[in-house]
Design a protein around this motif. Structure first.
Motif, short mmCIF file in Angstrom:
data_model
loop_
_atom_site.label_atom_id
_atom_site.label_comp_id
_atom_site.label_asym_id
_atom_site.label_seq_id
_atom_site.Cartn_x
_atom_site.Cartn_y
_atom_site.Cartn_z
N LEU A 348 0.80 -1.23 0.00
CA LEU A 348 0.00 0.00 0.00
C LEU A 348 0.84 1.28 0.00
N PRO A 349 1.81 1.45 0.89
CA PRO A 349 2.56 2.72 0.90
C PRO A 349 3.68 2.77 -0.12
N PRO A 354 -1.63 6.24 -5.21
CA PRO A 354 -2.33 5.68 -4.05
C PRO A 354 -3.49 4.79 -4.46
N VAL A 355 -3.57 3.62 -3.87
CA VAL A 355 -4.67 2.68 -4.09
C VAL A 355 -5.16 2.23 -2.72
N THR A 356 -6.31 1.58 -2.70
CA THR A 356 -6.89 1.10 -1.45
C THR A 356 -6.53 -0.37 -1.23
N GLY A 357 -6.69 -0.80 0.01
CA GLY A 357 -6.42 -2.20 0.33
C GLY A 357 -7.30 -3.16 -0.46
N PRO A 358 -8.61 -2.90 -0.57
CA PRO A 358 -9.46 -3.79 -1.38
C PRO A 358 -9.02 -3.86 -2.84
N VAL A 362 -8.00 -7.29 -4.85
CA VAL A 362 -8.56 -7.72 -6.13
C VAL A 362 -7.44 -7.94 -7.15
N PHE A 363 -6.44 -7.04 -7.16
CA PHE A 363 -5.33 -7.16 -8.09
C PHE A 363 -4.52 -8.43 -7.83
N ILE A 364 -4.30 -8.76 -6.56
CA ILE A 364 -3.55 -9.98 -6.22
C ILE A 364 -4.33 -11.22 -6.65
#
Length: 741
Positions: A348-349, A354-358, A362-364
């Motif tokens: 995340l950081p 910047p993207v969100t955890g969800p 989804v990407f993973i």
């Protein structure tokens, strides 16, 4: 024909336009395969020089020769040179100057012909080399130039970047410095460091005092005056600062602004206008990190050491080599979802945008479907190439309370009939409110009581979650104390878990969700298979006597009757020491059993409904199975109301010696071989014959009499290693004694 010595430079052939080395030029022209017209006979020939030596402009046809010539004078099919007497003078017209030249001197004349022709204004002549139409006055010079072309040389000049004049390369630096002395740029500035401002085109250098480069795709350079004026306009309009308002739409990041050569006040004003959330890439670790000032960058680079970072084999996160072992030991013991969350928190950081955890989750999952690498660098680099827009749709749903949209992973579905759906934030808030109001924890929208597993799914700190669990257990305990429903309570001392049961008279295995203790729903003892609660004391007593004395007696009698059983007797003698620890544990269990049986016989009776053991602690004779009649002290029970005087007294097992409980095994001479058809020993896997040994605390574990001693001893050691209470085996002598309850 004259030639010029030009060293090793190349000359251009006037016939075929090819560039030929100077040393081979004349040979090439002579042999050049371009067809040319002979000026004497008019034929098209490839080798004009050789043709001139033979050409007479005369006989070239057999019909022109006297047919009466001798055979030796037969005509030739190529041009011939006639034989003339010495008194005859043969002349030819020069193809260059048109003069009549003695034939014997003609070839030499062509090589040296440079006679100026009479000047005419309009007369043109075709060049015999390049076939161009040339003014007759310039014809001789043109032919000479065709036969001796000048070498092709690269341009020896270069345009001055200041005045745009063409200057000889050797004098370019001197000239530019002279031009610079007339401009605002210092004379000492090196020529290779010169650039021009993208706005005003004035010359600048890469010096911090002269210009600044914007890190856009074209790396535009601005003089400080133009840059200051441009940034002031963005401060006044409060618009996001970009590279150029008309020609470059690159939006400056917070890091780009902090690198501008301005005062701190100007930088701070510009930062308030920045809308770009793009992070800068660290040149050491290659991750993207949030830099607000150059100090942040320098601090990160000083502490960045990717050479010592190694990925964890479980969560794929990068850890220092000295911390990897301790992390791996913890990581391997957590669930896959927790390992994935660890990877999400790591990435995340470190993304460019910047993207969100969800979104990372989804990407993973998409990469897993395509069997792609989960390496953090690979994920971060791929997201960087995709830009600021996330490429996948993340499914969402509105929370039933706050009505805000959340991704499915952030929505909790309750087990109530309406399957209410709340975000985890509203879920936690609801539990906090109910606990503060001293209410039992339920669904926020109905009276559905929260189960232990549902509370454990709260996304809150562990201490707060534990507080909710203990509170719910106590509230459940109190609610059962006020009614007569059947309940089950964990018998483990100190555990407060309690649950309601639909059928309190049913016997089944219970695993406490709090302490993981497994027990029987009726007698609250260690769970037992294929036996009733009332049979446990007697089976335990018989197993104790078998291990202490009766096993040795049995094999001695068998060995006296049949020599083939002597091996079992010898094995029994060898295993005496190994059996000692087990016998001590069985003795302790047996003593506790006798004490418990004595106490229950003196103080307890049986519930007339579920046959549980109940105790009268005083007061009136009115009883409720599982709790005090007037409430409180909730235990496992069916909730049946009855009178103490009408309950059946508890009947204990007899405190008898081993000689009176020899398992009803007849003497060996009176025994018939018993075959347990269809039953195999779990040790030797042969069909069971003789005494059958069933572990009543395992779902299925059976041994034959020959394997029993070693197999049960090994099983006992395994149970001890698990720090559990010793298991008891039931002895089944014949098919008629098998208990399938």
């Amino acid at each position: 024909m004259t030639t010029r010595t030009i060293g090793n430079e190349k000359l251009k052939c006037g016939l075929c336009a090819a560039y030929i080395d100077q040393a081979q030029y004349r040979t090439h022209v002579i042999d050049c395969g371009v067809m040319r017209k002979c000026a004497l006979c008019g034929q098209q020939v490839s080798n004009l020089a050789n043709h001139y030596e033979k050409c007479t402009g005369g006989y070239n046809n057999v019909n022109d020769v006297d047919k009466n010539q001798s055979k030796s004078q037969a005509p030739r099919l190529y041009p011939t040179i006639p034989t003339y007497t010495s008194s005859q003078k043969i002349t030819k017209k020069c193809a260059v100057c048109s003069m009549m030249i003695d034939e014997k001197d003609y070839i030499n004349h062509l090589d040296t012909c440079n006679v100026e022709l009479p000047k005419t204004n309009n007369t043109k002549k075709k060049c015999i080399i390049c076939t161009k139409e040339i003014n007759e006055i310039d014809y001789v010079k043109h032919v000479d130039a065709c036969l001796n072309p000048q070498p092709v040389k690269e341009s020896n000049t270069e345009e001055c970047i200041i005045c745009s004049k063409a200057i000889i390369k050797s004098e370019l630096v001197k000239h530019v410095n002279e031009c610079l002395s007339k401009s605002s740029v210092p004379k000492s500035t090196p020529i290779h460091a010169q650039k021009s401002c993208f706005t005003c085109s004035s010359p600048v250098t890469f010096s911090k005092n002269s210009s600044h480069t914007i890190p856009c795709q074209s790396s535009h350079i601005y003089c400080l005056k133009c840059l200051q004026r441009s940034m002031n306009e963005y401060i006044q309009s409060n618009n996001p600062p970009i590279c150029h308002s008309a020609l470059c739409d690159y939006e400056l990041s917070r890091y780009d602004i902090s690198c501008l050569p301005f005062e701190a006040n100007t930088i701070q004003q510009l930062l308030t206008s920045v809308k770009n959330t793009q992070r800068s890439q660290c040149p050491i670790c290659l991750f993207y990190v949030e830099f607000n000032t150059m100090g942040d960058l320098e601090k990160h680079v000083a502490s960045c050491n990717p050479e010592n970072m190694i990925p964890c084999e479980h969560c794929h996160c990068l850890y220092n080599i000295h911390r990897l072992d301790s992390h791996s030991q913890q990581c391997r013991n957590i669930s896959r979802s927790q390992q994935q969350q660890t990877l999400i928190d790591f990435i995340l950081p470190r993304t460019k945008y910047p993207v969100t955890g969800p979104q990372i989750r989804v990407f993973i999952e998409e990469r897993k479907k395509r069997h792609l690498s989960l390496d953090p660098h690979s994920i971060v680099d791929t997201l960087a190439t995709l830009g600021a827009t996330f490429p996948f749709d993340v499914p969402t749903r509105d929370c039933d309370i706050c009505m805000e949209s959340h991704i499915y992973d952030d929505i909790f579905v309750f087990g109530c009939n309406d399957s209410h759906k709340l975000c985890y934030g509203c879920f936690a808030d609801s539990c906090t409110t109910k606990m503060n109001n001293n209410e039992i924890l339920t669904c926020a929208l109905c009276t559905y009581q929260l189960q232990y597993g549902e509370i454990k799914q709260l996304r809150i700190p562990t201490d707060q979650k534990k507080e909710f669990l203990e509170y719910q257990t106590q509230k459940t305990f109190n609610s059962y104390s006020d009614n007569t429903q059947g309940v089950i309570k964990c018998p483990n001392q100190g555990c407060k878990w309690i649950a309601e049961v639909q059928n309190p008279n049913e016997r089944f295995q219970v695993t406490c969700p709090l302490c993981k203790y497994q027990f029987c729903s009726l007698c609250s003892q260690q769970y037992h298979f294929r036996t009733t609660c009332q049979q446990i004391p007697e089976i335990t007593q018989r197993w104790f006597f078998w291990c202490n004395t009766e096993r040795g007696n049995y094999w001695q009698a068998r060995a006296q009757q049949d020599a083939t059983f002597r091996a079992q007797l010898e094995d029994y003698e060898r295993q005496r020491g190994a059996n000692e620890q087990r016998n001590i544990e069985l003795r302790q269990r047996y003593d506790e059993l006798l004490a418990d049986e004595t106490y229950k016989a003196q103080n307890c009776r049986l519930c007339p409904n579920c046959r549980r053991v109940v105790q009268h602690l005083g007061g009136c004779a009115s009883m409720i199975c599982g709790q005090n009649y007037h409430g409180g002290d909730v235990q496992s029970g069916c909730g049946q109301r009855f009178n103490w005087s009408q309950a059946t007294p508890y009947a204990p097992i007899g405190n008898t010696g081993p000689e009176q409980v020899r398992n009803n095994i007849p003497p060996p001479e009176q025994q018939e071989t018993v075959v347990h058809a269809g039953v195999q020993c779990d040790s030797c896997h042969n069909e069971l014959q003789g005494i059958r040994f069933d572990c009543i605390h395992c779902a299925s574990l059976i041994f034959c009499e020959k394997c029993e001693q070693n197999a049960t001893l090994e099983h006992s050691n395994q149970i001890r290693d698990q720090q559990k209470q010793q298991h008891v085996f039931q002895l089944i002598v014949g098919p008629s004694n098998e208990n399938k309850g």
